[in-house]
Design an enzyme around this catalytic site. Structure first.
Site, PDB file in Angstrom:
ATOM      1  N   SER A  94       0.845  -1.196   0.000  1.00  0.00           N
ATOM      2  CA  SER A  94       0.000   0.000   0.000  1.00  0.00           C
ATOM      3  C   SER A  94       0.882   1.247   0.000  1.00  0.00           C
ATOM      4  O   SER A  94       1.713   1.426   0.906  1.00  0.00           O
ATOM      5  CB  SER A  94      -0.882   0.016   1.252  1.00  0.00           C
ATOM      6  OG  SER A  94      -1.342   1.349   1.471  1.00  0.00           O
ATOM      7  N   ASP A 116      -4.550   3.637  -1.683  1.00  0.00           N
ATOM      8  CA  ASP A 116      -5.587   3.949  -0.680  1.00  0.00           C
ATOM      9  C   ASP A 116      -6.137   5.349  -0.881  1.00  0.00           C
ATOM     10  O   ASP A 116      -5.445   6.337  -0.630  1.00  0.00           O
ATOM     11  CB  ASP A 116      -5.000   3.825   0.729  1.00  0.00           C
ATOM     12  CG  ASP A 116      -4.865   2.374   1.151  1.00  0.00           C
ATOM     13  OD1 ASP A 116      -3.814   1.999   1.692  1.00  0.00           O
ATOM     14  OD2 ASP A 116      -5.832   1.602   0.926  1.00  0.00           O
ATOM     15  N   HIS A 143      -8.310   1.204  -3.771  1.00  0.00           N
ATOM     16  CA  HIS A 143      -9.212   0.968  -2.641  1.00  0.00           C
ATOM     17  C   HIS A 143      -9.911   2.289  -2.301  1.00  0.00           C
ATOM     18  O   HIS A 143      -9.287   3.180  -1.728  1.00  0.00           O
ATOM     19  CB  HIS A 143      -8.360   0.462  -1.463  1.00  0.00           C
ATOM     20  CG  HIS A 143      -9.124   0.221  -0.207  1.00  0.00           C
ATOM     21  ND1 HIS A 143      -8.472   0.002   0.992  1.00  0.00           N
ATOM     22  CD2 HIS A 143     -10.450   0.155   0.069  1.00  0.00           C
ATOM     23  CE1 HIS A 143      -9.368  -0.181   1.948  1.00  0.00           C
ATOM     24  NE2 HIS A 143     -10.584  -0.104   1.414  1.00  0.00           N
TER      25      HIS A 143
HETATM   26  C1  DX5 Z   1      -6.100   1.468   5.785  1.00  0.00           C
HETATM   27  C2  DX5 Z   1      -5.692   1.081   4.372  1.00  0.00           C
HETATM   28  C3  DX5 Z   1      -4.651   0.005   4.371  1.00  0.00           C
HETATM   29  C4  DX5 Z   1      -3.360   0.441   5.057  1.00  0.00           C
HETATM   30  C5  DX5 Z   1      -2.524  -0.770   5.372  1.00  0.00           C
HETATM   31  O1  DX5 Z   1      -7.269   2.224   5.739  1.00  0.00           O
HETATM   32  O2  DX5 Z   1      -6.792   0.609   3.640  1.00  0.00           O
HETATM   33  O3  DX5 Z   1      -4.370  -0.388   3.023  1.00  0.00           O
HETATM   34  O4  DX5 Z   1      -2.628   1.307   4.205  1.00  0.00           O
HETATM   35  O5  DX5 Z   1      -1.426  -0.322   6.122  1.00  0.00           O
HETATM   36  P1  DX5 Z   1      -0.665  -1.344   7.112  1.00  0.00           P
HETATM   37  O6  DX5 Z   1      -0.267  -2.536   6.250  1.00  0.00           O
HETATM   38  O7  DX5 Z   1       0.506  -0.559   7.612  1.00  0.00           O
HETATM   39  O8  DX5 Z   1      -1.647  -1.739   8.189  1.00  0.00           O
HETATM   40 ZN    ZN Z   2      -6.318  -0.278   1.649  1.00  0.00          ZN
END
Ligand code: DX5
Ligand code: ZN
Length: 216
Positions: free
Chosen positions: A7, A34, A66
């Site tokens: 991400s 994201d 996303h």
């Molecule tokens: C949170 C996002 C995730 C996030 C994941 O709202 O949808 O994709 O970036 O980050 P980590 O892997 O650090 O939990």
């Molecule tokens: Zn995400």
């Protein structure tokens, strides 16, 4: 083997093209983008112009977008035009989920639906057959670097059983708190695609982190 989708929320946004190329060079399968609107989640990140910039610098990348935004139907075409390969909308962000899935599919993008930790997978009963992907949130959306919510594992297992029972090719993607040391729990439960923000971008050795996630 799992597919790995770093991400970019945890990347250096001031050096985004290089950060995207870096994880692709180190074995990432997808790039997880994201998008947050400050209404559906208490954070604001990026929109179509940044997706278009990433697409320009990574023309062959699979962009897994996303959408953590309200009223996603109004924006899916802009994200497709910007270069999204797959667009995921939140079941909680639309009144008419079946219509949102149809609108997203009509752009030509692959379509996913995301479930927040409190949302039961039964919400998908009448749209699951239409989906390329289900994105199961293992944290409450809005930020990277959070700890995973244990309740997600039985949900992944039930969802995988239902997808297999129906003979669907729908992928299960998990998102939030996924790290090399816990990734095997997610794949054992039935996940196909692992999103990792801090687990990759904040790792000492990004290539090793990506490889460890792949082997989960
Ligand atoms: C949170 C996002 C995730 C996030 C994941 O709202 O949808 O994709 O970036 O980050 P980590 O892997 O650090 O939990
Ligand atoms: Zn995400």
């Amino acid at each position: 083997m799992a597919l790995v989708a770093p991400s970019i929320l945890s990347a250096d946004f001031g050096n985004l093209a290089a950060e995207v190329r870096d994880v692709l060079d180190k074995g990432a399968d997808w790039i997880h983008v994201d998008v947050m609107d400050g209404h559906f989640v208490p954070n604001i990140t990026i929109g179509p112009p940044v997706v278009a910039a990433v697409r320009r610098h990574a023309p062959d990348a699979f962009l897994d977008v996303h959408l953590m935004i309200e009223n996603p139907d109004h924006y899916v075409k802009s994200f497709r035009d910007a270069g999204a390969s797959l667009i995921t909308v939140h079941a909680e962000a639309t009144v008419h989920l079946h219509r949102s899935v149809q609108v997203t599919k009509s752009t030509g993008a692959q379509v996913g639906v995301s479930l927040n930790p409190h949302t039961p997978e039964s919400v998908l009963d009448y749209v699951l057959d239409e989906l390329d992907l289900v994105l199961v949130m293992s944290v409450n959306p809005g930020f990277g670097g959070q700890s995973l919510i244990e309740a997600v594992f039985p949900k992944i297992e039930r969802l995988r059983r239902e997808i297999d029972r129906r003979g669907l090719k729908t992928l299960i993607e998990v998102d939030g708190g996924v790290k090399p040391y816990n990734a095997d729990r997610f794949t054992a439960a039935g996940a196909h695609v692992l999103v990792a923000g801090s687990g990759v971008y904040k790792a000492e050795d990004r290539a090793a982190a990506i490889q460890a996630l792949k082997e989960a």
